[in-house]
Design an enzyme around this catalytic site. Sequence first.
Site, short mmCIF file in Angstrom:
data_model
loop_
_atom_site.label_atom_id
_atom_site.label_comp_id
_atom_site.label_asym_id
_atom_site.label_seq_id
_atom_site.Cartn_x
_atom_site.Cartn_y
_atom_site.Cartn_z
CE LYS A 271 38.90 38.59 43.09
NZ LYS A 271 37.89 37.57 43.00
NE ARG A 272 39.51 44.32 37.11
CZ ARG A 272 38.68 45.08 37.78
NH1 ARG A 272 38.43 46.13 37.40
NH2 ARG A 272 38.06 44.77 38.87
#
Length: 533
Positions: free
Chosen positions: A277-278
């Site tokens: 997600k990052r």
Amino acid sequence: MSQKKRRVRFAPSPTGPLHMGGVRTALYNYLYARQAEGDFILRIEDTDSQRFVPGAEEYIIESLKWCGIYPDEGVDAGGKMVETPSERHPHAPYRQSQRKPIYRKYAEELVNNGFAYYAFDTSEELDAKRKEAESLKKTFTYNHITRKGLKNSLTLPKEEVERRLAETNNWTIRFKNPENRVVKMDDQIRGHIEINTDTLDDKVLWKAADGLPTYHLANVVDDHLMEITDVIRGEEWLPSLPLHYLLYEAFGWEESRPSFAHLSLLLKPDGKGKLSKRDGDRLGFPVFPLKWVNAEGEVSRGYREDGYYPQAFINMLALLGWNPGTEQEIFSLDELVKAFSLDRVIKSGARFNPEKAKWFNQEYLRMQSDEELAKEFVPILKENGIDTGKYSMEYLKQLCALIKERAHFTNDFWTISHYIFTAPQSYAENDIRKFCTPENLENIRKVKDFLEKTEIKEAPYAKKEEAVSVLEERLTGYIKENGWKMGSIMNTLRLFFVGEAKGLGIADIIYFIGKDEALNRISAALEKISIER
Ligand code: GLU
């Protein structure tokens, strides 16, 4: 395959925004269902109250809608969860927290039949066990060996178990893994898999503290009750498959056990590890379908807000882990429905390529009609303070036809063509140094006189191509006649029209800004640059 109507489900947990890998899972389920003329169900798995994130469910629903992935069951036409069973939605409700009363009886049934047991160990006691194991460089698991020395209904006297069940609520129901048995499983993508039950831990199925089931119990019970025929989900759930098989067996539901397909992970662009997600914010591309703002106010970009067409996003995702077996890359959703098959889903991880994602969008952009592009351009122009009333649809269509070749997104249109709408306020210093020699400026004055005398057709002229090429021939003819360097003159003109020696062709620029404006911009630049020198 039997003749049974296929029923698949996408079962996200609302623990945050949906990652693009999650959208791909939903898409493959959807394609599979549509192709088989079956049902696609959206079930919200929200039994883990600790990980619940407000707004995540709405985000999931909105994302699927944006992608054009509409469930047959689970969400009604208005986008709300269906809360009561009806003829159209006999399996409602579709949010697990609303199905709470259903699960306990299944957990108890397993205990009564010897497939599960009550466990009374407190979290402090279990933590202490974990620490103790760690200090011996081991890992503690609640399994067929350790359960014999822990506080549960297999070890405590019956009366004690009954007392604890009646008086306390910090107990759980755990699955009792059979000892030394090989579970034989089949996966539609990975083939046959075998695992010995001695390697498994006795997972918690139900918790008295909140009266809720855990993922495993709720998932299997609901797949059964919702008559799911095929489970297509992410690879991270593969380790849960033996337990799910054992649960189907324990309930006596083997006959109707769904088939399973575990999709490989999406990998980072360099292929090293899972696309997290990052990564998007770190590497400069979106990993979420829509923009997401977390509780701390941190913003993560989304494909929608970055200007992607949902069709391009879906097309790109479909090919990330599946190949049609042909060279074809551009597929509409309907074409995907026809072409998709699980046996062409790859086993290895699929490496995400952000450049390819942009390429897909560019392809879709070029497929739009000039009129559609012009309509998309209007709000962008307005946002940039342009009075769009001054430009006809035909004018904008002609401009879009030209600039779409240089754009990946309609959002790029402004960057590519802003100087068509506003005169430059300043001129790039290094271009001035390079092109504004006294001799060149003198020649430009002559070019200006020449343009003044030349008949110029302006946008939107019916025969645009012809008008632009006539102008171009005249201008280049004039420069050649005088023996001037083509590049120097053209780049100086570009500098004057654009503010830097970059941009569309000179004849195109003059055609779109018009003769008067072209002459004005030359005068303004000559004046400004002469003063500054
Ligand atoms: N709730 C699980 C998830 O969030 C669903 C896994 C499954 O499809 O079985 O991914």
